[in-house]
Design a protein around this motif. Structure first.
Motif, PDB file in Angstrom:
ATOM      1  N   VAL A   8      -6.225   3.767   1.506  1.00 45.04           N
ATOM      2  CA  VAL A   8      -5.091   4.427   0.837  1.00 45.04           C
ATOM      3  C   VAL A   8      -5.600   5.696   0.153  1.00 45.04           C
ATOM      4  CG1 VAL A   8      -3.232   4.195  -0.830  1.00 45.04           C
ATOM      5  CG2 VAL A   8      -4.021   2.181   0.454  1.00 45.04           C
ATOM      6  N   ALA A   9      -5.065   6.811   0.576  1.00 41.76           N
ATOM      7  CA  ALA A   9      -5.398   8.103  -0.044  1.00 41.76           C
ATOM      8  C   ALA A   9      -4.223   8.544  -0.891  1.00 41.76           C
ATOM      9  CB  ALA A   9      -5.702   9.152   1.034  1.00 41.76           C
ATOM     10  N   ARG A  10      -4.457   8.709  -2.187  1.00 39.71           N
ATOM     11  CA  ARG A  10      -3.423   9.180  -3.090  1.00 39.71           C
ATOM     12  C   ARG A  10      -3.474  10.695  -3.164  1.00 39.71           C
ATOM     13  NH1 ARG A  10      -1.266   5.729  -6.951  1.00 39.71           N
ATOM     14  NH2 ARG A  10      -0.091   7.602  -7.502  1.00 39.71           N
ATOM     15  N   LEU A  11      -2.467  11.350  -2.657  1.00 44.82           N
ATOM     16  CA  LEU A  11      -2.448  12.812  -2.618  1.00 44.82           C
ATOM     17  C   LEU A  11      -1.849  13.426  -3.872  1.00 44.82           C
ATOM     18  CD1 LEU A  11      -1.238  13.260   1.070  1.00 44.82           C
ATOM     19  CD2 LEU A  11      -3.569  12.978   0.209  1.00 44.82           C
ATOM     20  N   ASP A  12      -1.166  12.598  -4.678  1.00 38.32           N
ATOM     21  CA  ASP A  12      -0.502  13.105  -5.886  1.00 38.32           C
ATOM     22  C   ASP A  12      -1.233  12.694  -7.143  1.00 38.32           C
ATOM     23  OD1 ASP A  12       0.028  10.433  -5.649  1.00 38.32           O
ATOM     24  OD2 ASP A  12       2.149  10.571  -6.199  1.00 38.32           O
ATOM     25  N   ALA A  13      -2.450  12.178  -6.977  1.00 35.94           N
ATOM     26  CA  ALA A  13      -3.195  11.698  -8.153  1.00 35.94           C
ATOM     27  C   ALA A  13      -3.666  12.875  -9.000  1.00 35.94           C
ATOM     28  CB  ALA A  13      -4.385  10.881  -7.686  1.00 35.94           C
ATOM     29  N   LYS A  30       2.731  12.174  -1.059  1.00 36.08           N
ATOM     30  CA  LYS A  30       2.184  11.254  -2.042  1.00 36.08           C
ATOM     31  C   LYS A  30       0.951  10.504  -1.568  1.00 36.08           C
ATOM     32  CE  LYS A  30       6.400  10.256  -4.674  1.00 36.08           C
ATOM     33  NZ  LYS A  30       7.269   9.166  -5.187  1.00 36.08           N
ATOM     34  N   ARG A  31       0.993   9.956  -0.358  1.00 37.31           N
ATOM     35  CA  ARG A  31      -0.122   9.124   0.057  1.00 37.31           C
ATOM     36  C   ARG A  31      -0.192   8.989   1.569  1.00 37.31           C
ATOM     37  NH1 ARG A  31       0.434   3.619  -2.851  1.00 37.31           N
ATOM     38  NH2 ARG A  31       0.859   5.052  -4.559  1.00 37.31           N
ATOM     39  N   VAL A  32      -1.385   8.597   2.014  1.00 35.77           N
ATOM     40  CA  VAL A  32      -1.628   8.260   3.405  1.00 35.77           C
ATOM     41  C   VAL A  32      -2.172   6.839   3.431  1.00 35.77           C
ATOM     42  CG1 VAL A  32      -2.968   8.757   5.482  1.00 35.77           C
ATOM     43  CG2 VAL A  32      -2.075  10.649   4.098  1.00 35.77           C
ATOM     44  N   LEU A  67      -9.283  13.268   4.101  1.00 29.94           N
ATOM     45  CA  LEU A  67      -8.162  12.907   3.228  1.00 29.94           C
ATOM     46  C   LEU A  67      -8.490  12.999   1.751  1.00 29.94           C
ATOM     47  CD1 LEU A  67      -6.669   9.779   5.046  1.00 29.94           C
ATOM     48  CD2 LEU A  67      -6.032  12.184   5.302  1.00 29.94           C
ATOM     49  N   GLY A  68      -9.771  13.068   1.410  1.00 27.69           N
ATOM     50  CA  GLY A  68     -10.166  12.938   0.027  1.00 27.69           C
ATOM     51  C   GLY A  68     -10.464  11.485  -0.289  1.00 27.69           C
ATOM     52  N   ALA A 116       0.816  -1.216   0.000  1.00 33.19           N
ATOM     53  CA  ALA A 116       0.000   0.000   0.000  1.00 33.19           C
ATOM     54  C   ALA A 116       0.848   1.263   0.000  1.00 33.19           C
ATOM     55  CB  ALA A 116      -0.934  -0.008   1.206  1.00 33.19           C
ATOM     56  N   LEU A 117       2.033   1.187   0.555  1.00 33.49           N
ATOM     57  CA  LEU A 117       2.925   2.356   0.576  1.00 33.49           C
ATOM     58  C   LEU A 117       3.495   2.670  -0.800  1.00 33.49           C
ATOM     59  CD1 LEU A 117       4.812   1.689   3.921  1.00 33.49           C
ATOM     60  CD2 LEU A 117       3.254   3.596   3.461  1.00 33.49           C
TER      61      LEU A 117
END
Length: 251
Positions: free
Chosen positions: A246-251, A117-119, A160-161, A30-31
């Motif tokens: 999993v939250a993708r912050l760079d998507a 990038k992600r949480v 987180l989105g 997941a990371l």
């Protein structure tokens, strides 16, 4: 959970709470390609990836003292006020910790703030309340306490989105003795050492726990548990509601 309470149970925590390799692998996947990781509510560091640069944040000095020699560097701190700069790590991870935070939305916002990038969050979906035999039939206070303090995936996504939900089935021989890990090994819950290292057992009414465990012992003794649940002993794994979000912050 308060820092003081974790300081108390942390003295024996590692005796029954070893990382399970299968859960560890799911977290590592997941990371993704994150090379720098903040582990928030890190505890003893059980699921910290060894192939990344990790900084751990943990409020309990007793838990910090239980970290293995050579573990990632750790900073004493709380989720609601992380001692890291904005976007200072590729990923933030939080494993089985949200229900212990004093202010969950604020803590989630902090995860989002520090990650580029992600949480990645390993948690339990409270929609599964009432399905597991231990709280359903013996100690309902365990689910009641958790449901009252744990955010739903929808609550988490508000901060987180969009989050991807990845179910994590729990193996029958799970090495990490968290609340539902002994779903096919009910005798384990009779062991006070096992219960001591499961936080929920330390947070609900002692009389309720004692009453439920006495009933479980009776049902195991006369075969009633196996009449109702014996088929579980034949399964290799079970979906108990544990998930990776999993939250993708760079998507």
């Amino acid at each position: 959970m308060s820092k003081t309470r974790y300081d108390r149970i942390g003295t024996t925590y590692t005796t029954t709470r070893a990382p399970d390799a299968r859960i560890e692998a799911a977290i590592r996947t997941a990371l993704g390609d994150a090379q720098t990781v903040a582990n928030v509510g890190a505890g003893t560091g059980a699921y910290e990836p060894t192939d990344r640069d990790v900084i751990a944040i943990e409020p309990s000095r007793t838990m910090i003292a239980k970290r293995a020699p050579g573990a990632a560097p750790v900073v004493e701190g709380v989720a609601e006020a992380l001692p890291l700069d904005d976007q200072s790590v590729d990923a933030a991870m939080a494993v089985s910790t949200l229900h212990h935070w004093a202010d969950v939305p604020r803590g989630l916002a902090e995860l989002r703030r520090i990650a580029r990038k992600r949480v990645v969050i390993f948690t339990w979906d409270r929609a599964y309340a009432g399905r597991f035999w231990l709280p359903r039939d013996y100690v309902p206070e365990l689910d009641a306490w958790t449901v009252g303090r744990l955010p739903s995936p929808a609550d988490i996504s508000k901060v987180l989105g969009p989050v991807e939900r990845r179910p994590v089935p729990i193996p029958r021989d799970c090495q990490d003795g968290f609340l539902r890990a002994f779903w096919a090994r009910p005798e384990a819950y009779l062991d006070e050492r096992v219960r001591r290292n499961i936080s929920q057992f330390n947070l609900v009414d002692d009389a309720a726990v004692e009453r439920g465990i006495e009933l479980l012992a009776s049902d195991l003794g006369d075969g009633a548990w196996d009449e109702r649940n014996g088929l579980l002993r034949e399964l290799d794994e079970l979906d108990l509601g544990y998930v990776l979000l999993v939250a993708r912050l760079d998507a």
